[in-house]
Design a protein around this motif. Sequence first.
Motif, PDB file in Angstrom:
ATOM      1  N   TYR A   1       1.021  -1.149   0.024  1.00 60.98           N
ATOM      2  CA  TYR A   1       0.093  -0.102   0.052  1.00 60.98           C
ATOM      3  C   TYR A   1       0.765   1.401   0.091  1.00 60.98           C
ATOM      4  O   TYR A   1       1.867   1.483   0.640  1.00 60.98           O
ATOM      5  N   ASP A   2       0.390   2.093  -0.752  1.00 62.72           N
ATOM      6  CA  ASP A   2       1.133   3.608  -0.883  1.00 62.72           C
ATOM      7  C   ASP A   2       1.126   4.283   0.533  1.00 62.72           C
ATOM      8  O   ASP A   2      -0.012   4.915   0.591  1.00 62.72           O
ATOM      9  N   GLY A   3       2.159   4.543   1.270  1.00 63.91           N
ATOM     10  CA  GLY A   3       1.977   4.980   2.645  1.00 63.91           C
ATOM     11  C   GLY A   3       1.656   6.469   2.493  1.00 63.91           C
ATOM     12  O   GLY A   3       1.523   7.037   3.596  1.00 63.91           O
ATOM     13  N   THR A   4       1.752   7.131   1.354  1.00 68.41           N
ATOM     14  CA  THR A   4       1.536   8.363   1.170  1.00 68.41           C
ATOM     15  C   THR A   4       0.074   8.814   0.640  1.00 68.41           C
ATOM     16  O   THR A   4      -0.135   9.984   0.352  1.00 68.41           O
ATOM     17  N   ASN A   5      -0.873   7.669   0.288  1.00 62.81           N
ATOM     18  CA  ASN A   5      -2.025   7.745  -0.140  1.00 62.81           C
ATOM     19  C   ASN A   5      -3.045   7.557   0.763  1.00 62.81           C
ATOM     20  O   ASN A   5      -3.124   6.294   1.191  1.00 62.81           O
ATOM     21  N   PRO A   6      -3.828   8.182   1.307  1.00 61.88           N
ATOM     22  CA  PRO A   6      -4.740   8.057   2.375  1.00 61.88           C
ATOM     23  C   PRO A   6      -5.628   6.938   2.175  1.00 61.88           C
ATOM     24  O   PRO A   6      -6.307   6.344   2.784  1.00 61.88           O
ATOM     25  N   GLU A   7      -6.095   7.016   0.719  1.00 56.96           N
ATOM     26  CA  GLU A   7      -7.017   5.910   0.462  1.00 56.96           C
ATOM     27  C   GLU A   7      -6.383   4.233   0.457  1.00 56.96           C
ATOM     28  O   GLU A   7      -7.079   3.482   1.184  1.00 56.96           O
TER      29      GLU A   7
END
Length: 217
Positions: A193-199
């Motif tokens: 999961y992209d840790g900079t993307n809230p979704e």
Amino acid sequence: MKFNRSILSAFLFGSVVFLASCQDQKKLPILGPREAATVKNADGSTSVDTVYKTIPAFSFLNQDSILINNDTFKDKIYIADFFFTSCTTICPTMHRSMKTIFDKYKDNPDVMFLSHTIDFKYDHPSVLKKYAQKLGVDGPKWQFAYGSKDSIYKIAEKDYLVAVIEDSTAKEGYVHQGWLILIDKQKRIRGAYDGTNPEEVAQLTKDIPVLLAEDKK
């Protein structure tokens, strides 16, 4: 800067993983390379089974200058990432996301966190200790790992499938991806999961109880 093919593959792999994890499902997929292997059954017969990639044995120093290894995470699910303490771009956002999840699961003994520094020159255990204290997570539940360049970079790219590069032309000397990798109790990759993307961070938060529930069935 262009990543080589293996690093680009890791990036594309992560994108596919996120799409897969977004599906409404009761069991998370097992991700990464796999191979067919012949196994011997209890009755003496043989059959073909699927062998999934797992995180191999490792040994690093943590923020307390204590060796940690696979046994540190035995019978735990954990979230792993790669960062460096002087990073001013994606790392602060990644660890704010991790801290939110940490706070949610800080009293759950089945969940741990593992952050590997890619700055082998500066981020010695004493530096990691100060970083953990500043973040408010200085304890055994969230381990911060220091190791040689070869050991950290190899496990990042070959096993967690996360691109990490020392690059003198980069602003801060390093280039890396911000994936938060979800590992199950069998050391298999179950999500990225992209840790900079809230979704995507929200999806990770939803996927953790799904993974925990697998062991209760």
